[in-house]
Design a protein around this motif. Structure first.
Motif, PDB file in Angstrom:
ATOM      1  N   ASP A  62      35.486  48.011 122.157  1.00 25.92           N
ATOM      2  CA  ASP A  62      34.298  47.621 121.404  1.00 25.92           C
ATOM      3  C   ASP A  62      33.173  47.181 122.334  1.00 25.92           C
ATOM      4  O   ASP A  62      32.382  46.292 122.009  1.00 25.92           O
ATOM      5  CB  ASP A  62      34.638  46.480 120.433  1.00 25.92           C
ATOM      6  CG  ASP A  62      35.471  46.955 119.256  1.00 25.92           C
ATOM      7  OD1 ASP A  62      35.257  48.086 118.798  1.00 25.92           O
ATOM      8  OD2 ASP A  62      36.337  46.192 118.803  1.00 25.92           O
ATOM      9  N   SER A  63      33.098  47.802 123.495  1.00 26.24           N
ATOM     10  CA  SER A  63      32.116  47.414 124.496  1.00 26.24           C
ATOM     11  C   SER A  63      30.695  47.646 124.022  1.00 26.24           C
ATOM     12  O   SER A  63      30.436  48.525 123.192  1.00 26.24           O
ATOM     13  CB  SER A  63      32.370  48.179 125.797  1.00 26.24           C
ATOM     14  OG  SER A  63      33.652  47.862 126.288  1.00 26.24           O
ATOM     15  N   GLU A  64      29.794  46.826 124.560  1.00 25.89           N
ATOM     16  CA  GLU A  64      28.387  46.921 124.206  1.00 25.89           C
ATOM     17  C   GLU A  64      27.570  47.160 125.467  1.00 25.89           C
ATOM     18  O   GLU A  64      27.877  46.618 126.523  1.00 25.89           O
ATOM     19  CB  GLU A  64      27.917  45.616 123.555  1.00 25.89           C
ATOM     20  CG  GLU A  64      28.632  45.280 122.269  1.00 25.89           C
ATOM     21  CD  GLU A  64      28.234  43.905 121.738  1.00 25.89           C
ATOM     22  OE1 GLU A  64      27.220  43.336 122.212  1.00 25.89           O
ATOM     23  OE2 GLU A  64      28.948  43.394 120.874  1.00 25.89           O
ATOM     24  N   GLU A  65      26.532  47.964 125.325  1.00 30.06           N
ATOM     25  CA  GLU A  65      25.595  48.197 126.422  1.00 30.06           C
ATOM     26  C   GLU A  65      24.185  47.917 125.932  1.00 30.06           C
ATOM     27  O   GLU A  65      23.798  48.327 124.844  1.00 30.06           O
ATOM     28  CB  GLU A  65      25.677  49.643 126.912  1.00 30.06           C
ATOM     29  CG  GLU A  65      26.982  49.995 127.574  1.00 30.06           C
ATOM     30  CD  GLU A  65      27.025  51.403 128.127  1.00 30.06           C
ATOM     31  OE1 GLU A  65      27.985  51.700 128.835  1.00 30.06           O
ATOM     32  OE2 GLU A  65      26.105  52.203 127.852  1.00 30.06           O
ATOM     33  N   GLU A  66      23.434  47.207 126.751  1.00 31.68           N
ATOM     34  CA  GLU A  66      22.025  46.979 126.466  1.00 31.68           C
ATOM     35  C   GLU A  66      21.235  47.964 127.309  1.00 31.68           C
ATOM     36  O   GLU A  66      21.455  48.074 128.515  1.00 31.68           O
ATOM     37  CB  GLU A  66      21.639  45.546 126.830  1.00 31.68           C
ATOM     38  CG  GLU A  66      20.201  45.221 126.537  1.00 31.68           C
ATOM     39  CD  GLU A  66      19.828  43.804 126.954  1.00 31.68           C
ATOM     40  OE1 GLU A  66      18.622  43.499 126.929  1.00 31.68           O
ATOM     41  OE2 GLU A  66      20.717  43.028 127.321  1.00 31.68           O
ATOM     42  N   THR A  67      20.355  48.728 126.662  1.00 26.55           N
ATOM     43  CA  THR A  67      19.584  49.738 127.377  1.00 26.55           C
ATOM     44  C   THR A  67      18.092  49.535 127.149  1.00 26.55           C
ATOM     45  O   THR A  67      17.677  48.846 126.207  1.00 26.55           O
ATOM     46  CB  THR A  67      19.970  51.159 126.932  1.00 26.55           C
ATOM     47  OG1 THR A  67      19.673  51.308 125.540  1.00 26.55           O
ATOM     48  CG2 THR A  67      21.436  51.450 127.191  1.00 26.55           C
ATOM     49  N   GLU A  68      17.319  50.160 128.010  1.00 30.00           N
ATOM     50  CA  GLU A  68      15.866  50.099 127.910  1.00 30.00           C
ATOM     51  C   GLU A  68      15.319  51.456 128.321  1.00 30.00           C
ATOM     52  O   GLU A  68      15.757  52.023 129.328  1.00 30.00           O
ATOM     53  CB  GLU A  68      15.370  48.993 128.843  1.00 30.00           C
ATOM     54  CG  GLU A  68      13.883  48.781 128.835  1.00 30.00           C
ATOM     55  CD  GLU A  68      13.504  47.594 129.716  1.00 30.00           C
ATOM     56  OE1 GLU A  68      13.552  46.459 129.227  1.00 30.00           O
ATOM     57  OE2 GLU A  68      13.172  47.843 130.889  1.00 30.00           O
ATOM     58  N   ASP A  69      14.385  51.989 127.552  1.00 34.45           N
ATOM     59  CA  ASP A  69      13.771  53.281 127.861  1.00 34.45           C
ATOM     60  C   ASP A  69      12.365  53.055 128.406  1.00 34.45           C
ATOM     61  O   ASP A  69      11.565  52.317 127.811  1.00 34.45           O
ATOM     62  CB  ASP A  69      13.690  54.158 126.614  1.00 34.45           C
ATOM     63  CG  ASP A  69      15.048  54.650 126.139  1.00 34.45           C
ATOM     64  OD1 ASP A  69      15.999  54.596 126.938  1.00 34.45           O
ATOM     65  OD2 ASP A  69      15.152  55.083 124.978  1.00 34.45           O
ATOM     66  N   GLN A  70      12.070  53.715 129.547  1.00 33.05           N
ATOM     67  CA  GLN A  70      10.738  53.625 130.137  1.00 33.05           C
ATOM     68  C   GLN A  70      10.400  54.950 130.805  1.00 33.05           C
ATOM     69  O   GLN A  70      11.270  55.606 131.379  1.00 33.05           O
ATOM     70  CB  GLN A  70      10.681  52.519 131.200  1.00 33.05           C
ATOM     71  CG  GLN A  70      10.789  51.126 130.648  1.00 33.05           C
ATOM     72  CD  GLN A  70      10.635  50.069 131.724  1.00 33.05           C
ATOM     73  OE1 GLN A  70      10.722  50.361 132.900  1.00 33.05           O
ATOM     74  NE2 GLN A  70      10.390  48.834 131.313  1.00 33.05           N
TER      75      GLN A  70
END
Length: 149
Positions: free
Chosen positions: A39-47
């Protein structure tokens, strides 16, 4: 090496060493465990950037590796008994050592937090449930498997 069954991945839990130096005593979390869910979570950001064509790139900002264990509770199993003993604890008392040995022999180990502990409940005709979620508090120490000489 080909495909390998999930059951060949090993999971271990243990108390945090009190002296900060000794190795923890680990208990394998396996007996009566029927499902382990990542149930891993990843925080991402698009630029997008001027050195590209303006198409946004995805950067992974953080990763939280979390596993949910489900099965039937057995009070005689040391790993389940250890987890059940934390049921009413909070804060630092929920901190444990967590180790995973993957099917290729790599070992991941580090401080983790146990949450969502369930050791009772369910249908009257069923065995007592066991459930918990374990998440590493930071990137675990990864020891690559050694191959034969």
């Amino acid at each position: 090496m080909g495909r390998k069954k999930n059951a060949l991945t090993e999971y271990y839990v243990g108390a945090m060493p009190t002296d900060g130096m000794s190795e923890p005593e680990y208990f394998r979390l396996a007996k009566w465990v029927s499902t382990v869910t990542d149930d891993s979570e990843e925080e991402t950001e698009d630029q997008g950037f001027y050195d590209g064509d303006g198409t946004p790139e995805t950067d992974v900002i953080s990763v939280k590796k979390t596993y949910t264990f489900e099965g039937f509770y057995d009070e005689d199993d040391p790993a389940m008994k250890f987890i059940a003993g934390l049921e009413f604890e909070t804060g630092e008392a929920r901190k444990i050592m967590f180790k995973q040995v993957r099917t290729n022999g790599d070992t991941l180990e580090g401080k983790a937090t146990v949450s969502e502990i369930k050791v009772t409940g369910g249908e009257a005709t069923e065995y007592a449930t066991f459930e918990c979620t374990i998440a590493w508090d930071k990137k675990p120490t990864i020891t690559k498997a050694t191959t034969g000489a």
